[in-house]
Scaffold this motif. Structure first.
Motif, short mmCIF file in Angstrom:
data_model
loop_
_atom_site.label_atom_id
_atom_site.label_comp_id
_atom_site.label_asym_id
_atom_site.label_seq_id
_atom_site.Cartn_x
_atom_site.Cartn_y
_atom_site.Cartn_z
N ARG A 2 -6.52 -0.87 -6.35
CA ARG A 2 -7.96 -0.58 -6.40
C ARG A 2 -8.53 -0.14 -5.05
N GLY A 3 -7.67 0.02 -4.03
CA GLY A 3 -8.14 0.50 -2.73
C GLY A 3 -8.91 -0.52 -1.93
N ILE A 4 -8.57 -1.77 -2.10
CA ILE A 4 -9.24 -2.86 -1.38
C ILE A 4 -8.33 -3.32 -0.24
N ASP A 5 -8.91 -3.43 0.93
CA ASP A 5 -8.19 -3.83 2.14
C ASP A 5 -8.55 -5.27 2.51
N GLU A 12 0.83 -1.21 0.00
CA GLU A 12 0.00 0.00 0.00
C GLU A 12 0.87 1.26 0.00
N LYS A 13 1.94 1.24 0.78
CA LYS A 13 2.86 2.39 0.83
C LYS A 13 3.50 2.63 -0.53
N ARG A 14 3.94 1.55 -1.18
CA ARG A 14 4.57 1.70 -2.49
C ARG A 14 3.57 2.16 -3.55
N VAL A 15 2.35 1.67 -3.46
CA VAL A 15 1.32 2.11 -4.40
C VAL A 15 1.03 3.60 -4.21
N THR A 30 -1.76 -10.32 -6.34
CA THR A 30 -3.15 -10.02 -5.99
C THR A 30 -3.20 -8.87 -5.00
N MET A 31 -2.27 -8.84 -4.07
CA MET A 31 -2.21 -7.74 -3.11
C MET A 31 -1.91 -6.41 -3.82
N VAL A 32 -1.05 -6.45 -4.83
CA VAL A 32 -0.78 -5.23 -5.60
C VAL A 32 -2.07 -4.74 -6.26
N ILE A 80 -0.92 -5.50 -14.08
CA ILE A 80 -1.05 -6.28 -12.85
C ILE A 80 -1.84 -7.56 -13.16
N GLY A 81 -2.91 -7.42 -13.93
CA GLY A 81 -3.72 -8.58 -14.29
C GLY A 81 -2.94 -9.62 -15.07
#
Length: 113
Positions: free
Chosen positions: A83-86, A16-19, A76-78, A39-40
């Protein structure tokens, strides 16, 4: 499992920090700059490698599968961070499905007759 959850939480925080910051020289930055398509593509590639590794029956195959699942989870985490999903969003969806047959869940979404 709690130690495992902590590792996933730390990794997600790093992703998240890198994004958010898009530091130069970061693999995550490269993926995010390529958007959902880039990413996909990595997620599809890693998913295929998971299936291939799962077909390997020996201990080396098991280790290979663990490696590929880790790669798939990272990518998947990337996508999630992009997309702002936690994790809490995913956990809430899994909780919603808890105790519901997979076939019933698909029927509810119109996927299985």
């Amino acid at each position: 499992m709690s130690g495992s959850a902590e590792v996933l939480e730390r990794l997600m925080a790093t992703v998240e920090k890198r994004v958010a910051q898009l530091p130069d020289g970061s693999y995550t930055t490269k993926l995010v700059r390529g958007g959902v398509e880039a990413i996909g593509a990595k997620i599809r590639e890693e998913a295929e490698e998971v299936v291939e590794a799962a077909a390997e029956s020996d201990e080396a195959g098991r280790a290979h599968l663990v490696h590929e699942v880790a790669d798939l989870l990272f990518h998947t985490m990337v996508m999630m961070a992009h997309r702002g999903i936690d994790w809490s969003d995913v956990a809430a969806e899994l909780a919603r499905r808890e105790g519901v047959s997979g076939l019933e869940e698909k029927r509810r979404r119109g996927g299985v007759q």
